[in-house]
Design a protein around this motif. Structure first.
Motif, short mmCIF file in Angstrom:
data_model
loop_
_atom_site.label_atom_id
_atom_site.label_comp_id
_atom_site.label_asym_id
_atom_site.label_seq_id
_atom_site.Cartn_x
_atom_site.Cartn_y
_atom_site.Cartn_z
N UNK B 50 3.71 3.55 -5.77
CA UNK B 50 4.45 2.86 -6.82
C UNK B 50 5.07 3.93 -7.72
N UNK B 51 6.32 3.72 -8.09
CA UNK B 51 7.05 4.71 -8.88
C UNK B 51 6.93 4.40 -10.37
N UNK B 52 7.28 5.36 -11.19
CA UNK B 52 7.08 5.22 -12.64
C UNK B 52 7.90 4.09 -13.23
N UNK B 53 8.99 3.72 -12.58
CA UNK B 53 9.83 2.65 -13.12
C UNK B 53 9.51 1.29 -12.49
N UNK B 54 8.42 1.23 -11.73
CA UNK B 54 7.99 -0.02 -11.11
C UNK B 54 6.72 -0.51 -11.78
N UNK B 55 6.57 -1.82 -11.88
CA UNK B 55 5.39 -2.38 -12.52
C UNK B 55 4.35 -2.83 -11.51
N UNK B 56 4.81 -3.30 -10.36
CA UNK B 56 3.89 -3.89 -9.39
C UNK B 56 4.42 -3.70 -7.98
N UNK B 57 3.50 -3.51 -7.04
CA UNK B 57 3.84 -3.42 -5.62
C UNK B 57 2.79 -4.20 -4.84
N UNK B 58 3.24 -4.84 -3.76
CA UNK B 58 2.31 -5.60 -2.93
C UNK B 58 2.50 -5.24 -1.46
N UNK B 59 1.39 -5.32 -0.74
CA UNK B 59 1.43 -5.12 0.70
C UNK B 59 0.27 -5.91 1.28
N UNK B 60 0.63 -7.01 1.93
CA UNK B 60 -0.39 -7.88 2.54
C UNK B 60 -1.41 -8.29 1.48
N UNK B 61 -2.68 -7.94 1.65
CA UNK B 61 -3.71 -8.35 0.68
C UNK B 61 -3.88 -7.35 -0.46
N UNK B 62 -3.05 -6.34 -0.52
CA UNK B 62 -3.16 -5.29 -1.52
C UNK B 62 -2.10 -5.45 -2.61
N UNK B 63 -2.50 -5.16 -3.84
CA UNK B 63 -1.55 -5.18 -4.95
C UNK B 63 -1.86 -4.02 -5.88
N UNK B 64 -0.83 -3.32 -6.32
CA UNK B 64 -0.97 -2.21 -7.26
C UNK B 64 -0.11 -2.49 -8.48
N UNK B 65 -0.67 -2.23 -9.66
CA UNK B 65 0.12 -2.26 -10.88
C UNK B 65 0.11 -0.88 -11.51
N UNK B 66 1.14 -0.58 -12.28
CA UNK B 66 1.31 0.75 -12.86
C UNK B 66 1.81 0.56 -14.29
N UNK B 67 1.00 0.94 -15.26
CA UNK B 67 1.37 0.82 -16.67
C UNK B 67 1.42 2.22 -17.27
N UNK B 68 2.63 2.76 -17.42
CA UNK B 68 2.78 4.14 -17.91
C UNK B 68 2.49 4.24 -19.41
N UNK B 69 2.50 3.10 -20.11
CA UNK B 69 2.15 3.13 -21.53
C UNK B 69 0.64 3.26 -21.69
N UNK B 70 -0.10 2.47 -20.91
CA UNK B 70 -1.55 2.56 -20.93
C UNK B 70 -2.07 3.73 -20.11
N UNK B 71 -1.19 4.33 -19.31
CA UNK B 71 -1.57 5.41 -18.39
C UNK B 71 -2.68 4.91 -17.46
N UNK B 72 -2.36 3.80 -16.80
CA UNK B 72 -3.37 3.17 -15.97
C UNK B 72 -2.72 2.47 -14.77
N UNK B 73 -3.44 2.51 -13.65
CA UNK B 73 -3.05 1.74 -12.47
C UNK B 73 -4.25 0.90 -12.05
N UNK B 74 -3.96 -0.33 -11.66
CA UNK B 74 -4.98 -1.20 -11.10
C UNK B 74 -4.66 -1.46 -9.64
N UNK B 75 -5.70 -1.47 -8.81
CA UNK B 75 -5.56 -1.68 -7.38
C UNK B 75 -6.42 -2.88 -7.02
N UNK B 76 -5.80 -3.88 -6.42
CA UNK B 76 -6.49 -5.12 -6.09
C UNK B 76 -6.52 -5.32 -4.58
N UNK B 77 -7.69 -5.71 -4.09
CA UNK B 77 -7.83 -6.16 -2.70
C UNK B 77 -8.24 -7.62 -2.76
N UNK B 78 -7.34 -8.50 -2.36
CA UNK B 78 -7.66 -9.92 -2.39
C UNK B 78 -8.30 -10.34 -1.08
#
Lengths: 113, 111
Positions: B50-78
């Motif tokens: 995921x790039x700095x100008x993107x907020x969210x990316x998905x691939x099948x059961x996976x989802x990534x979020x990227x918050x450059x203000x919080x300096x945090x990424x969350x990775x979800x496996x559904x």
């Protein structure tokens, strides 16, 4: 389509010795990066080779050196081995000019006694 | 100094639930962030970028979020499965090809 290959799989050396690890990148890839991964840690960037030159280097001493050959394969050399050099050494390949996905090999497990 | 922090404790989760992993960073302005999966004794396998100008990316059961203000990424496996059991690594980069990794979080999915 062969992925990234590394040799040897395992290696045991004694302190003070020298070691050479080898890597063949994924077909179509021209850039090779080397990483060191200690047990329980994430990989640490050692250096990267592109067009047979070292392009970037991490915080590793000069005992760590490398080479890239015209066929894009690469070697990692470590001199004067220390106990702390025991780790999994990973090679990753990619396509030059793209700051994207890196494909990792299975690694070489180096044990220094 | 630059730091990348991932939960050091293993995440134990029941099959079918959603696993959420956190990656926090300090003193860093990454151009992009990646998540890798690593099985014992094997090299990391790329999952998502995921790039700095993107907020969210998905691939099948996976989802990534990227918050450059919080300096945090969350990775979800559904809908997690036992085959998802592995260590998941967060990696950041400011420049071409030089990845800086966190220590990883182990995920254990039980039937």
């Amino acid at each position: 389509d062969a992925g990234v290959t590394q040799s040897p799989t395992h290696l045991i050396k004694t302190r003070g010795q020298q070691v050479t690890l080898r890597c063949s990148p994924k077909s179509g890839h021209d850039t090779v990066s080397w990483y060191q991964q200690a047990l329980g840690q994430g990989p640490q960037f050692i250096f990267q080779y592109y067009e047979e030159e070292e392009r970037q280097r991490g915080n590793f001493p000069d005992r760590f050196s490398g080479h890239q050959f015209p066929n894009y394969s690469s070697e990692l050399n470590v001199n004067a081995l220390l106990l702390g050099d025991s780790a999994l050494y990973l090679c990753a390949s990619g396509v030059g000019g793209l700051a994207d996905t890196q494909y990792f090999g299975p690694g070489t497990r180096l044990t220094v006694l | 100094s630059q730091k990348i922090e991932q939960n050091s404790e293993a995440l134990n989760i029941q099959e079918g639930k959603t696993a959420t992993l956190t990656c926090n960073y300090t003193n860093y302005s990454p151009a992009y962030l990646q998540w890798y999966r690593q099985d014992p004794g094997r090299g990391p396998v790329f999952l998502l970028l995921i790039r700095e100008n993107e907020k969210e990316k998905r691939k099948e059961r996976l989802k990534v979020t990227f918050d450059t203000t919080l300096k945090q990424s969350l990775f979800h496996i559904t809908a997690s499965q036992p085959a998802d059991s592995a260590t998941y690594l967060c990696a950041l980069s400011q420049s071409w090809g030089k990845l800086q990794f966190g220590a990883g979080t182990q995920v254990v999915v039980t039937p």
